[in-house]
Motif scaffolding. Sequence first.
Motif, mmCIF file in Angstrom:
data_model
loop_
_atom_site.group_PDB
_atom_site.id
_atom_site.type_symbol
_atom_site.label_atom_id
_atom_site.label_comp_id
_atom_site.label_asym_id
_atom_site.label_seq_id
_atom_site.Cartn_x
_atom_site.Cartn_y
_atom_site.Cartn_z
ATOM 1 N N THR A 1 -3.734 -4.842 6.819
ATOM 2 C CA THR A 1 -4.252 -3.473 6.835
ATOM 3 C C THR A 1 -5.202 -3.310 5.655
ATOM 4 N N THR A 2 -4.774 -3.829 4.518
ATOM 5 C CA THR A 2 -5.598 -3.736 3.314
ATOM 6 C C THR A 2 -6.552 -4.916 3.281
ATOM 7 N N SER B 1 0.830 -1.210 0.000
ATOM 8 C CA SER B 1 0.000 0.000 0.000
ATOM 9 C C SER B 1 0.863 1.259 0.000
ATOM 10 N N LYS C 1 -4.900 2.891 3.061
ATOM 11 C CA LYS C 1 -4.515 2.890 4.469
ATOM 12 C C LYS C 1 -3.195 2.128 4.637
HETATM 13 MG MG LIG Z 1 -1.852 -2.803 2.417
#
Ligand SMILES: [Mg+2]
Length: 330
Positions: free
Chosen positions: A195-196, A176, A188
Motif C-alpha cells: 500500500t505504501t 502505516s 494510506k
Molecule cells: Mg503502509
Amino acid sequence: MERSNFIDHIRIFCKSGHGGAGSRHFMRNKLTAYGGPDGGDGGRGGHIILRGNSQMWTLLHLRYFKNVLAEDGHPGGDNNRTGREGKDVIIEVPLGTIAKDEETGEKEVEILEHGQEVIWVKGGRGGLGNSNFATPTNQAPEHAQPGEPGSEGWKVLELKVLADVGLVGFPNAGKSTLLSVITAAKPKIADYAFTTLTPQLGMVQYRGNKSFCVADLPGIIEGAAEGKGLGHRFLRHIERNSCLLFLIPADSADHKKEFDILYNELEEYNQELLQKDFIIAISKSDMLDDELKEAIAKELPQDIPHIFISSVTQTGLTELKDLLWKTLNK
Ligand SMILES: [Mg+2]
Ligand SMILES: Nc1nc2c(ncn2[C@@H]2O[C@H](COP(=O)(O)OP(=O)(O)OP(=O)(O)O)[C@@H](O)[C@H]2O)c(=O)[nH]1
C-alpha cells in the motif's frame, strides 16, 4: 499512487553571480586635472549557500524551485570605491541533505548540522580596479580587470532521511496504521501488500514538548536486497535512522522467522544497519490473548526489547513511545 509528503530528490539549475568589473578611472576634481588612477575593485558575485535546518524533514519546500540565480557583483567606482557584493542566495535544507553536480554525479556538499552553512556554488571574484596596476614606470594604467564569471549548471539535492525511528516490516504488518495513530500523518492504509510506495514521515508529540520523527517505509519481503517487491531502494532511508522498529503482526505464521527474514534483508543491504538499536513490536495484538502473547514472547530473540501493541484498540502505544524515547536518548 499515494501522494508523498516526502520529497527526497530535487533537481535545480543554479547560477552564481558574476564578479563586478574593476573600474578604470583617474582622479579628477577642480584642483586635479590629471590625477592618478583611482578605479575601485568590482564586488564579488553572489554565492549560492546551503544552510542546515533541523526543523525540516524533506525537500518538499523546494519542489517548485527550479532556477536559483544569485545576484551579480556591482562594478567598482571611482575614488577607489569597491563595488557592492552580489546578494547571496541561501537555501535551507534538512539535515542529511547531499548536494551533487548532476553531470559528474560528484558529491559537493553534505549538510549534517543545524545552522551549518556551506558555499555550494561560488560567486565570481570581482575584477581589480586600475588603481591596483599603477607601477613606478606606468603611473596611469589604462587597464582594469573584468569580473570573474559565476558558475552555472544543473545540480541535485538528495536527502537521506534523518528520521529517528524507521518502521521495518513485511507488507501489511500495520506500519502505516501505527504511523497514523502515533502521529498526525495520514498515510494510506489498506489490507493489501505494498500500500505504501514511498516513505511517509510523521512527528510524534511526546509528553508535552518532546518530539521525534518516525518514517513509515514500504514493506520489505524476502529477496528485497536483490530487488524483489519494491526492492531495496528504500532501505537507504533507514541508514540514518538511529532506531529501527520491527513490526511483526500478531497473525504471522512464524514471528521469529519473520524477524529473521527482515534481519537478513537488512544485513544483505548493509551490515552497518545491524549496529542500530532494534525494537520488536508485535502489531495487531488485539488478536492475541495472554497465553498466546507469552508463547510468542518466548520465541523472540531475547536480547532485543519487544512490546505488544494494537493500533486499532490503541493499546501499548504509550509504552511504545516511552520505549522509543528511552532508546533514542540512551
Ligand atoms: Mg503502509
Ligand atoms: N486487527 C488489527 N488490524 C490492524 C491493526 N493495524 C493495522 N491493521 C490492519 O492491517 C492492514 C494493513 O495495514 P497497513 O497499515 O496498511 O500495513 P502496512 O504495513 O503499512 O502495509 P504496506 O504499506 O503494504 O507495507 C489494514 O487492513 C489494517 O486495518 C491492528 O492494530 N489490529
